[in-house]
Design a protein around this motif. Structure first.
Motif, PDB file in Angstrom:
ATOM      1  N   TYR A  11      49.586 -28.601 -77.581  1.00  0.00           N
ATOM      2  CA  TYR A  11      50.034 -28.066 -78.859  1.00  0.00           C
ATOM      3  C   TYR A  11      49.373 -28.786 -80.021  1.00  0.00           C
ATOM      4  N   ALA A  12      49.455 -28.147 -81.190  1.00  0.00           N
ATOM      5  CA  ALA A  12      48.932 -28.699 -82.443  1.00  0.00           C
ATOM      6  C   ALA A  12      49.996 -28.538 -83.512  1.00  0.00           C
ATOM      7  N   VAL A  13      50.132 -29.554 -84.388  1.00  0.00           N
ATOM      8  CA  VAL A  13      51.192 -29.582 -85.395  1.00  0.00           C
ATOM      9  C   VAL A  13      50.586 -29.613 -86.790  1.00  0.00           C
ATOM     10  N   TYR A  14      51.226 -28.868 -87.708  1.00  0.00           N
ATOM     11  CA  TYR A  14      50.807 -28.802 -89.105  1.00  0.00           C
ATOM     12  C   TYR A  14      52.012 -29.109 -89.987  1.00  0.00           C
ATOM     13  N   LYS A  15      51.894 -30.151 -90.822  1.00  0.00           N
ATOM     14  CA  LYS A  15      52.982 -30.569 -91.702  1.00  0.00           C
ATOM     15  C   LYS A  15      52.429 -30.691 -93.123  1.00  0.00           C
ATOM     16  N   TYR A  16      52.935 -29.948 -94.051  1.00  0.00           N
ATOM     17  CA  TYR A  16      53.982 -28.937 -93.991  1.00  0.00           C
ATOM     18  C   TYR A  16      53.427 -27.674 -94.617  1.00  0.00           C
ATOM     19  N   LEU A  17      54.058 -26.509 -94.322  1.00  0.00           N
ATOM     20  CA  LEU A  17      53.647 -25.235 -94.880  1.00  0.00           C
ATOM     21  C   LEU A  17      54.784 -24.646 -95.698  1.00  0.00           C
ATOM     22  N   ASP A  18      54.416 -23.984 -96.783  1.00  0.00           N
ATOM     23  CA  ASP A  18      55.401 -23.309 -97.626  1.00  0.00           C
ATOM     24  C   ASP A  18      55.355 -21.819 -97.326  1.00  0.00           C
ATOM     25  N   PHE A  19      56.439 -21.303 -96.750  1.00  0.00           N
ATOM     26  CA  PHE A  19      56.542 -19.895 -96.380  1.00  0.00           C
ATOM     27  C   PHE A  19      57.145 -19.047 -97.500  1.00  0.00           C
ATOM     28  N   GLY A  20      57.365 -19.656 -98.656  1.00  0.00           N
ATOM     29  CA  GLY A  20      57.870 -18.908 -99.801  1.00  0.00           C
ATOM     30  C   GLY A  20      59.186 -18.222 -99.508  1.00  0.00           C
ATOM     31  N   ASP A  21      59.287 -16.968 -99.967  1.00  0.00           N
ATOM     32  CA  ASP A  21      60.534 -16.224 -99.752  1.00  0.00           C
ATOM     33  C   ASP A  21      60.547 -15.469 -98.434  1.00  0.00           C
ATOM     34  N   GLY A  22      59.549 -15.738 -97.579  1.00  0.00           N
ATOM     35  CA  GLY A  22      59.623 -15.173 -96.238  1.00  0.00           C
ATOM     36  C   GLY A  22      58.295 -14.675 -95.705  1.00  0.00           C
ATOM     37  N   ALA A  23      58.032 -14.991 -94.435  1.00  0.00           N
ATOM     38  CA  ALA A  23      56.877 -14.461 -93.706  1.00  0.00           C
ATOM     39  C   ALA A  23      57.383 -13.883 -92.401  1.00  0.00           C
ATOM     40  N   ASP A  24      56.803 -12.761 -91.971  1.00  0.00           N
ATOM     41  CA  ASP A  24      57.288 -12.131 -90.742  1.00  0.00           C
ATOM     42  C   ASP A  24      56.167 -11.724 -89.785  1.00  0.00           C
ATOM     43  N   SER A  25      54.933 -12.182 -90.049  1.00  0.00           N
ATOM     44  CA  SER A  25      53.868 -11.958 -89.068  1.00  0.00           C
ATOM     45  C   SER A  25      52.901 -13.126 -89.097  1.00  0.00           C
ATOM     46  N   PHE A  26      52.264 -13.362 -87.973  1.00  0.00           N
ATOM     47  CA  PHE A  26      51.354 -14.491 -87.791  1.00  0.00           C
ATOM     48  C   PHE A  26      50.015 -13.949 -87.317  1.00  0.00           C
ATOM     49  N   THR A  27      48.938 -14.321 -88.020  1.00  0.00           N
ATOM     50  CA  THR A  27      47.592 -13.867 -87.686  1.00  0.00           C
ATOM     51  C   THR A  27      46.727 -15.066 -87.364  1.00  0.00           C
ATOM     52  N   VAL A  28      45.952 -14.973 -86.293  1.00  0.00           N
ATOM     53  CA  VAL A  28      45.160 -16.113 -85.852  1.00  0.00           C
ATOM     54  C   VAL A  28      43.763 -15.648 -85.440  1.00  0.00           C
ATOM     55  N   ASP A  29      42.754 -16.459 -85.754  1.00  0.00           N
ATOM     56  CA  ASP A  29      41.369 -16.202 -85.350  1.00  0.00           C
ATOM     57  C   ASP A  29      41.076 -17.046 -84.111  1.00  0.00           C
ATOM     58  N   VAL A  30      40.763 -16.385 -83.005  1.00  0.00           N
ATOM     59  CA  VAL A  30      40.546 -17.078 -81.740  1.00  0.00           C
ATOM     60  C   VAL A  30      39.293 -16.553 -81.052  1.00  0.00           C
ATOM     61  N   THR A  31      38.778 -17.360 -80.155  1.00  0.00           N
ATOM     62  CA  THR A  31      37.736 -16.911 -79.226  1.00  0.00           C
ATOM     63  C   THR A  31      38.316 -16.996 -77.824  1.00  0.00           C
ATOM     64  N   PRO A  32      38.623 -15.864 -77.209  1.00  0.00           N
ATOM     65  CA  PRO A  32      39.268 -15.883 -75.894  1.00  0.00           C
ATOM     66  C   PRO A  32      38.350 -16.446 -74.800  1.00  0.00           C
ATOM     67  N   LYS A  33      38.959 -17.078 -73.834  1.00  0.00           N
ATOM     68  CA  LYS A  33      38.272 -17.515 -72.613  1.00  0.00           C
ATOM     69  C   LYS A  33      39.152 -17.128 -71.429  1.00  0.00           C
ATOM     70  N   ALA A  34      39.888 -18.078 -70.839  1.00  0.00           N
ATOM     71  CA  ALA A  34      40.780 -17.711 -69.737  1.00  0.00           C
ATOM     72  C   ALA A  34      41.966 -16.880 -70.219  1.00  0.00           C
ATOM     73  N   GLY A  35      42.272 -17.002 -71.532  1.00  0.00           N
ATOM     74  CA  GLY A  35      43.392 -16.253 -72.085  1.00  0.00           C
ATOM     75  C   GLY A  35      44.705 -16.989 -71.923  1.00  0.00           C
ATOM     76  N   GLY A  36      45.734 -16.486 -72.593  1.00  0.00           N
ATOM     77  CA  GLY A  36      47.049 -17.111 -72.530  1.00  0.00           C
ATOM     78  C   GLY A  36      47.899 -16.680 -73.697  1.00  0.00           C
ATOM     79  N   LYS A  37      48.737 -17.573 -74.167  1.00  0.00           N
ATOM     80  CA  LYS A  37      49.648 -17.273 -75.268  1.00  0.00           C
ATOM     81  C   LYS A  37      49.630 -18.391 -76.301  1.00  0.00           C
ATOM     82  N   ILE A  38      49.875 -18.011 -77.561  1.00  0.00           N
ATOM     83  CA  ILE A  38      50.090 -18.964 -78.636  1.00  0.00           C
ATOM     84  C   ILE A  38      51.522 -18.782 -79.118  1.00  0.00           C
ATOM     85  N   GLU A  39      52.343 -19.777 -78.873  1.00  0.00           N
ATOM     86  CA  GLU A  39      53.732 -19.738 -79.306  1.00  0.00           C
ATOM     87  C   GLU A  39      53.838 -20.379 -80.690  1.00  0.00           C
TER      88      GLU A  39
END
Length: 445
Positions: free
Chosen positions: A344-372
């Motif tokens: 895992y990787a940790v980021y401290k801290y982020l301001d989500f303002g009055d609300g965020a409801d989707s997460f977008t990520v730029d990746v290069t797939p290899k074996a594949g998996g999940k990002i929680e």
């Protein structure tokens, strides 16, 4: 990673950041000593890493800022080889340095891998170029630190395992060897490893240094005294860079005041190498007795929490766990690579303002998996999961997933899962949050 890619990265200009790290991808500046000079700017005197195979390089760059948001890199402010070579007696790599202002001049104190003595060079400007490097006789160990007291008397500090200090003569070029004191702080009594730095606040002298913890000098620690040459009483740890990279070995930095606020300056290891280090800073506070509270590593550093709706480079992670590393993937870009199951990787801290409801990520797939996507800790369920497909074509993609709405300021943790036997699940370049009623389809970059 090939050495040529690191060197190409060092030539990239990039954008200088107001958060951690304060240098752009592909630039590795370590051992920061900070001073706010008479022009009002903060100057960081740093060493420059250029290879995963050895520490430092043959020239110094330096950093400066007037607002802690926009930083300038002054390249080749001093060199021991090549253009602007100002050390005729050696071609050794330049290790950590420090600087002082006195008598209308700026003095740069440096140490080298193969030179017998530490050295000093002089400039009319705080950002150099510093010229006429000359050895300081009788000072033969690394990591010089310089301090000019209120009465104008200057002091030099140096050494490993046992810090030494002495008065400088008025010309700032020579040490008064009759005043040398050994054992100002030691490994046994103060957990001292190397990297001395001296500051004064409210009549208290602070010796700041690379501090051992759990067998490694990963901390910036301090000791205090009523005199610049001691004795010094152990104070504690100010910041610990353990966890920034699984290969993290050392730390080196200082404390400094800028426009009334004090900060700790330090560096973090990257690229799975002890020598590829990046300067960072965190605000600090003092208690009434002069003691300093230990602070955590963050991604926001001296700035406000990161805007969750802006693109955040994955290299801003302040903590990594497992096989994951921040690695250079292009001359001006870094990513999370080597990702394996349950890293895992940790980021401290982020301001989500009055609300965020989707997460977008730029990746290069290899074996594949999940990002929680986890908020604040791993004790509660993730707020969302991104499915990363398997692929061997090496092409980056942008993936988006709905998450439970998040408001306010939080730490963000990305936990990676997949085939436990896979060497690498995927790489992560950047991410951002959104507030929308529906998520866009996945698209290629």
């Amino acid at each position: 990673m090939k050495k040529s890619l690191f060197i190409a990265g060092l030539l990239a200009c990039g954008t200088l950041y107001g958060q951690n790290p304060i240098v752009p991808p592909g630039v590795y500046l370590a051992d920061p000593e900070g001073h706010q000079w008479k022009d009002g700017k903060l100057y960081l005197y740093v060493s420059r890493d250029e290879s995963p195979d050895y520490y430092c390089s043959w020239s110094y760059d330096l950093l400066s800022t007037s607002d802690l948001k926009n930083w300038k890199i002054t390249k080749n402010a001093f060199a021991s080889k090549g253009p602007n070579d100002q050390v005729p007696y050696s071609d050794g790599e330049l290790y950590a340095s420090d600087a002082a202002y006195k008598n209308g001049k700026y003095y740069l104190y440096y140490s080298m891998r193969d030179a017998i003595d530490e050295g000093v060079a002089v400039s009319d400007s705080p950002d150099g170029p510093f010229k006429n490097g000359q050895p300081m006789k009788g000072i033969s160990q690394i990591d010089p630190a310089v301090f000019v007291d209120d009465d104008g008397q200057a002091y030099l500090y140096w050494g490993q395992f046992s810090a030494k200090g002495a008065k400088l003569k008025d010309n700032m070029l020579e040490v008064d060897t009759t005043t040398i004191v050994d054992g100002l702080v030691t490994e046994k009594d103060h957990f001292f490893h190397e990297g001395s730095s001296m500051r004064k606040r409210n009549g208290i002298y602070y010796m700041v240094y690379a501090h051992l913890r759990k067998g490694r000098p990963t901390c910036i620690g301090y000791a205090t005294s009523k005199s610049p040459l001691g004795p010094f009483k152990y104070g504690g740890v100010i910041v610990d860079n353990a966890g920034c990279d699984p290969e993290s070995w050392n730390n080196h930095g200082s404390i400094c005041e800028f426009n009334g606020q004090w900060y700790v300056l330090y560096h973090r290891t990257t690229n799975g190498a002890r020598s590829m280090r990046k300067a960072c800073m965190e605000p600090i506070t003092f208690n009434e007795d002069g003691s300093i509270n230990e602070v955590e590593m963050t991604s926001q550093g001296a700035g406000d929490p990161l805007n969750a709706f802006d693109k955040t480079g994955a290299e801003r992670a302040c903590l990594l766990w497992g096989n994951t590393r921040i690695r250079l993937c292009a001359p001006d870009n870094e990513e999370l690579s080597g990702i394996q199951n349950e890293n895992y990787a940790v980021y401290k801290y982020l301001d989500f303002g009055d609300g965020a409801d989707s997460f977008t990520v730029d990746v290069t797939p290899k074996a594949g998996g999940k990002i929680e996507v986890w908020i604040d800790n791993l004790w509660t369920p993730p707020v969302g999961v991104v499915d990363v497909p398997a692929s061997d074509d090496g092409k980056p993609v942008t993936l988006t997933a709905k998450i439970q709405p998040v408001k306010g300021v939080h730490a963000l943790t990305l936990r990676f899962t997949g085939d436990k036997d896979a060497d690498e699940l995927f790489t992560v370049d950047a991410f951002r949050l959104r507030k929308e009623e529906s998520s866009p389809k996945d698209t290629a970059l």
